[in-house]
Design an enzyme around this catalytic site. Structure first.
Site, PDB file in Angstrom:
ATOM      1  N   GLY A 163      13.231 -10.887 -19.195  1.00  5.93           N
ATOM      2  CA  GLY A 163      13.662 -11.556 -20.488  1.00  5.93           C
ATOM      3  C   GLY A 163      15.018 -11.510 -20.384  1.00  5.93           C
ATOM      4  N   CYS A 164      15.030 -12.911 -21.259  1.00  2.00           N
ATOM      5  CA  CYS A 164      16.196 -13.052 -21.612  1.00  2.00           C
ATOM      6  C   CYS A 164      18.051 -12.549 -22.166  1.00  2.00           C
ATOM      7  CB  CYS A 164      16.266 -14.506 -22.538  1.00  2.00           C
ATOM      8  SG  CYS A 164      15.081 -15.582 -22.020  1.00  2.00           S
ATOM      9  N   PHE A 165      17.240 -11.576 -22.345  1.00  4.09           N
ATOM     10  CA  PHE A 165      18.060 -10.068 -22.846  1.00  4.09           C
ATOM     11  C   PHE A 165      18.846  -9.453 -21.973  1.00  4.09           C
ATOM     12  CE2 PHE A 165      14.452  -7.230 -24.250  1.00  4.09           C
ATOM     13  CZ  PHE A 165      14.285  -6.578 -23.131  1.00  4.09           C
TER      14      PHE A 165
END
Length: 393
Positions: A163-165
């Protein structure tokens, strides 16, 4: 007889891991955010949902996004009508596209980074590939190795479904690899396409609709190594890297791979969770350096959405120009998940050079890179900029 300590010392690099090149790429298909609601509700056969469309229009208007790039064209969506429903079984068709296109887009970004690096690709010792778009065995790391013609002995690491991290995660891993393996040159690739998440609107699941207003496609590649040679051009040094789970944030951001593709869920208070935890991460990262003025460092933050950036800015009292590079990438590309922070790094070093500033970090010495994503997970990377040598006039 050689001791283990001597072997270990010989294996380690002398200096810190350093970013030596950055390459970015998007699919050719560009969508304009102002007209996207009309297109989206037409292509998903949802034009009769007028109230929902008005709501989506407001989401797009408030997104601070001007345009995005998407592999999914109108033609592909017409060939795959199940993608356009809210919850239609469609994983096979989505996977068929993702397993081909994710490595292909990643290859383009990698070629751009390798070209800037200027060294033979045979010097690449490690590959770290990251995507939240589909899963396969052997993975996108293997496909990329084949597409680029890298050595069979290259050491690969595949990261799926982070995901986005994860733009912060790949830098953290590359730092450890480069500093613990003398002479290592690590190729990082983050390649994200929305083929797994695109779906029609639902009146009962507005968090899914938020994702449709924010996400875009893109791939970024970075080459990391310690002890640069005279032929290499350092851009940023990776000084420290940490990962933290925000307390009491379970369920803040979730994604689930189902027959219908990747479903995306978020709580309304994600911006609050991020802004309430960011100062602790900053303090832990910068206290050893004696830095406590957050306006004295340059900023690269994953642009999850405008509300997150606004709340972080407000909570820390950041001057508007601190998040200029971050907001620029959000505006020009949307949220490209793990690839975003690498796009922002690229934007910052180019803008710093074009403006005649003294360092790659907007003229400043120290900086921070943040990734935010499922968990809620926060990645914090401390960067040290590199002086920009004036080019020939």
């Amino acid at each position: 007889m050689v001791t283990v300590e001597e072997v270990r010392k010989a294996q380690r690099a002398e200096g810190p891991a350093t970013i030596l090149a950055i390459g970015t790429v998007t699919p050719a298909n560009c969508v304009n955010q102002s007209t996207y609601p009309d297109y989206y509700f037409r292509i998903t056969n949802s034009e009769h949902k007028t109230e929902l469309k008005e709501r989506f229009q407001r989401m797009c208007d408030k997104s601070m996004i001007t345009k995005r790039y998407m592999h999914l064209t109108e033609e592909i969506l017409k060939e795959n009508p199940s993608f356009c429903e809210y919850m239609a079984p469609s994983l096979d068709a989505r996977q068929d596209i993702a397993v081909v296109e994710v490595p292909k887009l990643g290859k383009e970004a990698a070629q751009s980074a390798i070209k800037e690096w200027g060294q033979p690709k045979s010097k690449i010792t490690h590959v770290v590939f990251c995507t939240t778009s589909g899963v396969d065995m052997p993975g996108a790391d293997y496909q990329l190795t084949k597409l680029l013609g890298l050595r069979p002995s290259v050491k690969r690491l595949m990261m799926y479904q982070q995901g986005c991290f994860a733009g912060g995660t790949v830098l953290r891993l590359a730092k450890d690899l480069a500093e613990n393996n003398k002479g290592a040159r690590v190729l990082i690739v983050c390649s994200e396409i929305t083929v797994v998440t695109f779906r029609g609107p639902s009146e009962t699941h507005l968090d899914s609709l938020v994702g449709q207003a924010l996400f875009g496609d893109g791939a970024a590649a970075v080459i990391v190594g310690a002890d640069p040679t005279p032929a290499e051009k350092p851009l940023f040094q990776l000084v420290s890297a940490a990962q933290n789970l925000a307390p009491d944030s379970c369920g803040a951001i979730d994604g689930h791979l189902r027959e219908v593709g990747l479903t995306f869920h978020l709580l309304k208070d994600v911006p609050s969770v991020v802004s309430n935890n960011i100062e602790k991460c900053l303090f832990e990262a910068f206290n050893p350096l004696g830095i406590s003025d957050w306006n004295s460092v340059f900023w690269i933050a994953h642009p999850g959405g405008p509300a997150i950036l606004d709340q972080v800015e407000d909570k820390l009292g950041l001057k508007p120009e601190k998040l200029r590079a971050t907001r620029h990438v959000l505006s020009e590309y949307g949220n490209m998940s793990s690839a975003c922070v690498l796009f922002i790094l690229d934007e910052m070093r180019k803008a710093s050079s074009n403006a005649g500033l003294g360092t790659t970090g907007e003229g400043l010495e120290w900086g921070v890179l943040f990734g935010f994503g499922p968990g809620l997970t926060i990645e914090t990377v401390v960067l040290h900029s590199v002086p920009i040598k004036p080019g020939p006039h």
